[in-house]
Design a protein around this motif. Sequence first.
Motif, PDB file in Angstrom:
ATOM      1  N   SER A 181      22.837  -0.319 -35.519  1.00  0.00           N
ATOM      2  CA  SER A 181      23.121  -0.145 -36.939  1.00  0.00           C
ATOM      3  C   SER A 181      21.871  -0.108 -37.808  1.00  0.00           C
ATOM      4  CB  SER A 181      24.027  -1.296 -37.423  1.00  0.00           C
ATOM      5  OG  SER A 181      24.231  -1.208 -38.821  1.00  0.00           O
ATOM      6  N   ASP A 182      21.913   0.773 -38.755  1.00  0.00           N
ATOM      7  CA  ASP A 182      20.895   0.789 -39.789  1.00  0.00           C
ATOM      8  C   ASP A 182      21.070  -0.465 -40.659  1.00  0.00           C
ATOM      9  OD1 ASP A 182      18.808   1.661 -41.318  1.00  0.00           O
ATOM     10  OD2 ASP A 182      19.955   3.163 -42.426  1.00  0.00           O
ATOM     11  N   VAL A 183      19.995  -0.922 -41.258  1.00  0.00           N
ATOM     12  CA  VAL A 183      20.082  -2.077 -42.164  1.00  0.00           C
ATOM     13  C   VAL A 183      20.533  -1.637 -43.544  1.00  0.00           C
ATOM     14  CG1 VAL A 183      18.749  -3.833 -43.376  1.00  0.00           C
ATOM     15  CG2 VAL A 183      18.394  -3.473 -40.924  1.00  0.00           C
ATOM     16  N   GLU A 184      19.904  -0.587 -44.060  1.00  0.00           N
ATOM     17  CA  GLU A 184      20.205  -0.146 -45.423  1.00  0.00           C
ATOM     18  C   GLU A 184      21.379   0.823 -45.402  1.00  0.00           C
ATOM     19  OE1 GLU A 184      17.089   0.498 -44.100  1.00  0.00           O
ATOM     20  OE2 GLU A 184      15.995  -1.203 -44.896  1.00  0.00           O
ATOM     21  N   MET A 185      22.514   0.380 -45.956  1.00  0.00           N
ATOM     22  CA  MET A 185      23.695   1.243 -46.006  1.00  0.00           C
ATOM     23  C   MET A 185      24.419   1.029 -47.328  1.00  0.00           C
ATOM     24  SD  MET A 185      25.366   1.017 -42.215  1.00  0.00           S
ATOM     25  CE  MET A 185      25.413  -0.765 -42.172  1.00  0.00           C
ATOM     26  N   PRO A 186      25.102   2.071 -47.819  1.00  0.00           N
ATOM     27  CA  PRO A 186      25.902   1.893 -49.031  1.00  0.00           C
ATOM     28  C   PRO A 186      27.131   1.047 -48.749  1.00  0.00           C
ATOM     29  CG  PRO A 186      26.264   4.064 -48.097  1.00  0.00           C
ATOM     30  CD  PRO A 186      25.172   3.424 -47.289  1.00  0.00           C
TER      31      PRO A 186
ATOM     32  N   TRP B 157      28.875 -10.613 -39.238  1.00  0.00           N
ATOM     33  CA  TRP B 157      30.307 -10.503 -38.953  1.00  0.00           C
ATOM     34  C   TRP B 157      30.530 -10.418 -37.446  1.00  0.00           C
ATOM     35  CZ3 TRP B 157      33.742  -7.464 -36.407  1.00  0.00           C
ATOM     36  CH2 TRP B 157      35.097  -7.614 -36.714  1.00  0.00           C
ATOM     37  N   ILE B 158      29.710  -9.627 -36.771  1.00  0.00           N
ATOM     38  CA  ILE B 158      29.868  -9.460 -35.312  1.00  0.00           C
ATOM     39  C   ILE B 158      29.568 -10.767 -34.596  1.00  0.00           C
ATOM     40  CG2 ILE B 158      28.886  -8.309 -33.283  1.00  0.00           C
ATOM     41  CD1 ILE B 158      28.480  -5.831 -35.138  1.00  0.00           C
ATOM     42  N   ARG B 159      28.513 -11.468 -35.028  1.00  0.00           N
ATOM     43  CA  ARG B 159      28.178 -12.761 -34.383  1.00  0.00           C
ATOM     44  C   ARG B 159      29.334 -13.746 -34.522  1.00  0.00           C
ATOM     45  NH1 ARG B 159      22.915 -12.705 -36.045  1.00  0.00           N
ATOM     46  NH2 ARG B 159      23.411 -13.919 -37.902  1.00  0.00           N
ATOM     47  N   ALA B 160      29.992 -13.707 -35.684  1.00  0.00           N
ATOM     48  CA  ALA B 160      31.077 -14.660 -35.936  1.00  0.00           C
ATOM     49  C   ALA B 160      32.369 -14.271 -35.232  1.00  0.00           C
ATOM     50  CB  ALA B 160      31.323 -14.761 -37.444  1.00  0.00           C
ATOM     51  N   ASN B 161      32.622 -12.969 -35.097  1.00  0.00           N
ATOM     52  CA  ASN B 161      33.930 -12.509 -34.606  1.00  0.00           C
ATOM     53  C   ASN B 161      33.902 -11.911 -33.204  1.00  0.00           C
ATOM     54  OD1 ASN B 161      35.822 -12.699 -37.130  1.00  0.00           O
ATOM     55  ND2 ASN B 161      33.881 -11.861 -37.883  1.00  0.00           N
ATOM     56  N   MET B 162      32.749 -11.372 -32.808  1.00  0.00           N
ATOM     57  CA  MET B 162      32.649 -10.729 -31.487  1.00  0.00           C
ATOM     58  C   MET B 162      31.296 -11.079 -30.880  1.00  0.00           C
ATOM     59  SD  MET B 162      34.282  -6.994 -32.329  1.00  0.00           S
ATOM     60  CE  MET B 162      36.043  -6.822 -32.471  1.00  0.00           C
TER      61      MET B 162
ATOM     62  N   GLY C 208      24.748  -7.989 -42.941  1.00  0.00           N
ATOM     63  CA  GLY C 208      26.106  -8.515 -43.093  1.00  0.00           C
ATOM     64  C   GLY C 208      26.977  -8.139 -41.901  1.00  0.00           C
ATOM     65  N   LEU C 209      26.833  -6.917 -41.418  1.00  0.00           N
ATOM     66  CA  LEU C 209      27.595  -6.476 -40.250  1.00  0.00           C
ATOM     67  C   LEU C 209      27.213  -7.312 -39.022  1.00  0.00           C
ATOM     68  CD1 LEU C 209      29.514  -4.498 -38.813  1.00  0.00           C
ATOM     69  CD2 LEU C 209      27.563  -2.932 -38.541  1.00  0.00           C
ATOM     70  N   ALA C 210      25.920  -7.557 -38.856  1.00  0.00           N
ATOM     71  CA  ALA C 210      25.467  -8.366 -37.710  1.00  0.00           C
ATOM     72  C   ALA C 210      26.049  -9.780 -37.779  1.00  0.00           C
ATOM     73  CB  ALA C 210      23.939  -8.410 -37.686  1.00  0.00           C
TER      74      ALA C 210
ATOM     75  N   VAL D 240      23.908  -6.551 -30.858  1.00  0.00           N
ATOM     76  CA  VAL D 240      23.599  -5.825 -32.096  1.00  0.00           C
ATOM     77  C   VAL D 240      22.116  -5.463 -32.109  1.00  0.00           C
ATOM     78  CG1 VAL D 240      23.571  -5.903 -34.619  1.00  0.00           C
ATOM     79  CG2 VAL D 240      25.379  -7.085 -33.360  1.00  0.00           C
ATOM     80  N   ILE D 241      21.861  -4.197 -32.392  1.00  0.00           N
ATOM     81  CA  ILE D 241      20.488  -3.749 -32.605  1.00  0.00           C
ATOM     82  C   ILE D 241      20.413  -3.229 -34.031  1.00  0.00           C
ATOM     83  CG2 ILE D 241      18.691  -2.116 -31.931  1.00  0.00           C
ATOM     84  CD1 ILE D 241      19.982  -2.014 -29.152  1.00  0.00           C
ATOM     85  N   LEU D 242      19.606  -3.865 -34.845  1.00  0.00           N
ATOM     86  CA  LEU D 242      19.431  -3.423 -36.227  1.00  0.00           C
ATOM     87  C   LEU D 242      18.185  -2.560 -36.322  1.00  0.00           C
ATOM     88  CD1 LEU D 242      20.252  -6.635 -38.300  1.00  0.00           C
ATOM     89  CD2 LEU D 242      21.684  -4.600 -37.990  1.00  0.00           C
ATOM     90  N   THR D 243      18.285  -1.521 -37.106  1.00  0.00           N
ATOM     91  CA  THR D 243      17.136  -0.651 -37.306  1.00  0.00           C
ATOM     92  C   THR D 243      16.893  -0.494 -38.803  1.00  0.00           C
ATOM     93  OG1 THR D 243      18.383   1.407 -37.455  1.00  0.00           O
ATOM     94  CG2 THR D 243      17.823   0.621 -35.255  1.00  0.00           C
ATOM     95  N   SER D 244      15.679  -0.174 -39.115  1.00  0.00           N
ATOM     96  CA  SER D 244      15.346   0.035 -40.519  1.00  0.00           C
ATOM     97  C   SER D 244      14.445   1.247 -40.613  1.00  0.00           C
ATOM     98  CB  SER D 244      14.649  -1.195 -41.088  1.00  0.00           C
ATOM     99  OG  SER D 244      14.367  -1.002 -42.448  1.00  0.00           O
ATOM    100  N   GLY D 245      15.000   2.331 -41.131  1.00  0.00           N
ATOM    101  CA  GLY D 245      14.222   3.555 -41.247  1.00  0.00           C
ATOM    102  C   GLY D 245      14.434   4.446 -40.044  1.00  0.00           C
ATOM    103  N   ALA D 246      14.345   5.737 -40.305  1.00  0.00           N
ATOM    104  CA  ALA D 246      14.627   6.722 -39.265  1.00  0.00           C
ATOM    105  C   ALA D 246      13.665   6.602 -38.080  1.00  0.00           C
ATOM    106  CB  ALA D 246      14.540   8.127 -39.859  1.00  0.00           C
ATOM    107  N   GLU D 247      12.383   6.345 -38.355  1.00  0.00           N
ATOM    108  CA  GLU D 247      11.420   6.292 -37.259  1.00  0.00           C
ATOM    109  C   GLU D 247      11.770   5.175 -36.291  1.00  0.00           C
ATOM    110  OE1 GLU D 247       7.513   5.995 -38.848  1.00  0.00           O
ATOM    111  OE2 GLU D 247       7.793   7.713 -40.177  1.00  0.00           O
ATOM    112  N   ARG D 248      12.113   4.014 -36.857  1.00  0.00           N
ATOM    113  CA  ARG D 248      12.452   2.871 -36.018  1.00  0.00           C
ATOM    114  C   ARG D 248      13.731   3.157 -35.217  1.00  0.00           C
ATOM    115  NH1 ARG D 248      10.774  -0.751 -32.923  1.00  0.00           N
ATOM    116  NH2 ARG D 248      11.743  -2.808 -32.971  1.00  0.00           N
TER     117      ARG D 248
END
Lengths: 140, 130
Positions: A68-73, A84-89, A80-82, A94-102
Amino acid sequence: MSTSSTHLSAEADTALQTILVVEDEVLIRLVIAEYLRECGYRVHEAVNAEEAILILQAPEVSVDIVFSDVEMPGDMDGFGLARWIRANMPETQVILTSGAERSADIAGTLCEAGPLMEKPYHTQDVVDRIKQLKATAKRF
Amino acid sequence: MSAASVTVLPRRTPPTILVAEGDIRIRYRVSDELRAWGFKVLEAGSAPEALTVLDAVPVDLLILALDLPGDGGWDVVRHIRERPAPTKMILTSGETDPPAGLEPFVQKPYQAAEVAGLVARSLNWPPAQA
């Protein structure tokens, strides 16, 4: 190990894994999702965290990794998604990314065939990559 | 192996389908079904996403939800119809009667296999064996 045996090993590793790609930039999401499918992963796509949670809650879907990207509308970003996943699944990675290059860099590490694109890249590089995929498909 | 012993079988690249649907639960189910049928499938969750993909990637057929947020679905229809070589479309909606036009229309809710079958017939996929 030979190149061919390495490739076979990579295919075996990815055969049963499902990745959920969460990215609001459609061309980036398209390229990364297609690339991961070519590597043998089963891939679902979500535009934002709310869509991602709907997929994760679907009884017929079992996701191994959320990419998942970090910056989302929307009301929930990647952090927040990470949470939620830690709490529920908690069994879902989870792999978080920030920016297209990353994002491209990490997608390359998931897929042992190599990096998605040379860094650094810009929006036009994403479009060029799409054209490359199209040209590759036409050769079959 | 001699060149004379090699038989090259005719193959076709799988058609590319763009699924433009705002409801993620419908979008992933119909996309998965189409992939199972052998199509290459791209996904868009809104009209701007659909138009971005259509401008960047050659698409053989568009499955378009007319009830995309706002008037999004109709914006995409207008964009497609203004093109010199309009992309084939299958229109879907849960809220409107069949729209005027020549495009096939599928009322929601629908079975993903029903739409996949319609796509296959529209594109003659898979190709007949030689």
